[in-house]
Design an enzyme around this catalytic site. Structure first.
Site: not given
Length: 161
Positions: A30, A39
């Site tokens: 991550e 994102d």
């Protein structure tokens, strides 16, 4: 609440080998950002891929992000365990690879996945092979997900003879 991530008593000091491995694996995939960002599909995200209640302009300390990761891993672990027949019988590497996938795609998606069905059927190799199917975000193949799934598959297969 049964968990393989923490020993009874809680706290970061109570992390088990599975817990430490999960933090390293998921945290590594991550990455850490101490601020809110969008994102690849436009979802507000922060810390180690956290999306719940993240809003533009938010900032976090590393300690807060670390705690959020552990708490979220345990929530995802509970969901993953609920849809597996014998989660404690899985090799630690397979368990952590499954948790990494669950953290990334969500409990519902994991529970409906070929990986979960194959784990429940005792087909660990087939479950590990199926991890690579989760390589898309927003309907398109994402290079980072291709790489992540290949590494999850390798981890998953470590204990398979």
């Amino acid at each position: 609440m049964k968990t393989r991530l923490k020993a009874a008593g809680g706290g970061l000091a109570a992390l088990t080998l599975a817990g430490s491995m999960a933090i390293q694996t998921v945290g590594g995939f991550e990455g850490l950002r101490l601020y809110a960002y969008r994102d690849v599909v436009g979802i507000w995200t922060a810390c180690y891929g956290a999306t719940k209640d993240i809003k533009p302009g938010m900032k976090f300390s590393k300690a807060t992000c670390d705690n959020m990761l552990v708490d979220s891993l345990i929530v995802h672990e509970q969901g993953m365990r609920a849809c597996l027949k014998a989660p404690d019988a899985l090799p630690i590497e397979t368990y952590v690879a499954g948790l990494s996938l669950t953290y990334n795609v969500g409990v519902g998606t994991f529970c409906r996945s070929t990986a979960a069905h194959k784990l429940n059927a005792g087909d660990i190799r087939g479950a590990c092979d199926s991890l690579t199917m989760f390589n898309k975000a927003g309907g398109r193949v994402v290079g980072g997900l291709v790489k992540r799934r290949a590494q999850e598959k390798a981890l998953c297969l470590k204990a398979v003879a």
